[in-house]
Design an enzyme around this catalytic site. Structure first.
Site, short mmCIF file in Angstrom:
data_model
loop_
_atom_site.label_atom_id
_atom_site.label_comp_id
_atom_site.label_asym_id
_atom_site.label_seq_id
_atom_site.Cartn_x
_atom_site.Cartn_y
_atom_site.Cartn_z
N GLY A 1 78.69 -8.31 62.76
CA GLY A 1 79.59 -9.42 63.08
C GLY A 1 80.01 -10.24 61.87
O GLY A 1 80.69 -11.25 62.02
N TYR B 1 91.36 -4.81 63.29
CA TYR B 1 92.54 -5.68 63.28
C TYR B 1 93.32 -5.59 64.58
O TYR B 1 93.92 -6.57 65.03
CB TYR B 1 93.43 -5.35 62.09
CG TYR B 1 92.78 -5.64 60.76
CD1 TYR B 1 92.13 -6.85 60.52
CD2 TYR B 1 92.79 -4.71 59.72
CE1 TYR B 1 91.51 -7.12 59.32
CE2 TYR B 1 92.18 -4.97 58.51
CZ TYR B 1 91.54 -6.18 58.31
OH TYR B 1 90.94 -6.44 57.11
N GLY C 1 82.07 -9.39 59.35
CA GLY C 1 83.51 -9.28 59.12
C GLY C 1 84.30 -10.19 60.07
O GLY C 1 85.25 -10.85 59.65
N ASN D 1 91.81 4.11 57.02
CA ASN D 1 90.63 3.29 57.30
C ASN D 1 90.59 2.90 58.78
O ASN D 1 90.90 1.77 59.16
CB ASN D 1 90.63 2.05 56.40
CG ASN D 1 89.31 1.30 56.44
OD1 ASN D 1 88.48 1.52 57.32
ND2 ASN D 1 89.12 0.39 55.51
N GLU E 1 87.04 3.02 48.86
CA GLU E 1 88.45 3.40 48.91
C GLU E 1 88.78 4.52 47.92
O GLU E 1 89.95 4.81 47.67
CB GLU E 1 89.33 2.17 48.69
CG GLU E 1 89.21 1.17 49.83
CD GLU E 1 90.12 -0.04 49.68
OE1 GLU E 1 90.73 -0.21 48.60
OE2 GLU E 1 90.20 -0.82 50.65
N GLY F 1 78.66 -3.99 61.02
CA GLY F 1 78.30 -3.91 62.44
C GLY F 1 77.47 -5.09 62.91
O GLY F 1 77.03 -5.12 64.06
N ILE G 1 88.66 -8.38 52.62
CA ILE G 1 87.43 -8.71 53.33
C ILE G 1 86.48 -7.56 53.02
O ILE G 1 86.84 -6.40 53.22
CB ILE G 1 87.63 -8.85 54.84
CG1 ILE G 1 88.13 -10.25 55.17
CG2 ILE G 1 86.33 -8.59 55.59
CD1 ILE G 1 88.05 -10.62 56.62
#
Length: 197
Positions: free
Chosen positions: A134, A170, A136, A163, A66, A132, A124
């Protein structure tokens, strides 16, 4: 297929009839491909105090992503007190792959005068090399289940407007992304100065 490109898969197609003396090489190539295709076993569990050094590493990795690594002032000692002391103020889930923590979901409670008890998902984080896979999704799903288990009226979080991978993630859940509210913060040093006036 776990990042395998078509060039790798073509090894099977290009060399199906290797001479017998090359059979071990052919088997080795096939085993390499199968190993690469095998999905890792991911375990989601409640985080414990001994996980905190790795948790903080992941937090710092997120801060670097970030573009704000200098903003992290937290320590393992503070996290031990705040998460596992007499009055814990956060909880977490960790994602393990082959005994190594590769991701976290860190949350705490907030209270809405309109909605009542809410779960606030602070972060998270999935380490870059394991994105990539799975992880998350599994962490997010586990956190959603915890929201229901704790009789919360919902779950809230923030996402940076640049992002795009996170925003896309989401949106797959039908999340409401609200651009109307503005975040406000005061750091402790600012508060001290303001109260001295």
């Amino acid at each position: 297929m776990c990042g395998l490109g078509s060039a790798n898969l073509s090894l099977i197609v290009k060399f199906p009839n290797l001479p017998l003396q090359n059979a071990p090489r052919k088997s080795f190539i096939i085993l390499l491909i199968l190993a690469a295709m095998k999905k890792p076993t991911i375990t989601i569990r409640v985080g414990v105090k001994n996980d905190l050094p790795r948790v903080l590493e992941l937090v710092k990795e997120l801060a670097a992503f970030e573009k704000a690594p200098h903003e992290v002032v937290n320590t393992v000692e503070l996290m031990e007190e705040d998460g596992f002391g007499a009055h814990p103020i956060f909880g977490l889930f960790v994602a393990e792959v082959e005994g190594q923590i590769m991701g976290i979901s860190l949350y705490y409670w907030r209270y809405s005068t309109w909605k009542g008890k809410r779960l606030y998902l602070e972060d998270i984080v999935v380490t870059e090399s394991m994105r990539g896979q799975g992880i998350g999704k599994l962490l997010f799903d586990r956190t959603m289940q915890h929201t229901l288990d704790e009789n919360c009226s919902g779950m809230m979080w923030q996402v940076l407007d640049w992002n795009e991978p996170a925003i896309t993630f989401y949106k797959k859940y039908g999340s409401k992304l609200d651009g109307e509210w503005i975040n406000c913060t005061l750091e402790s040093k600012q508060i001290e100065m303001l109260l001295k006036k």
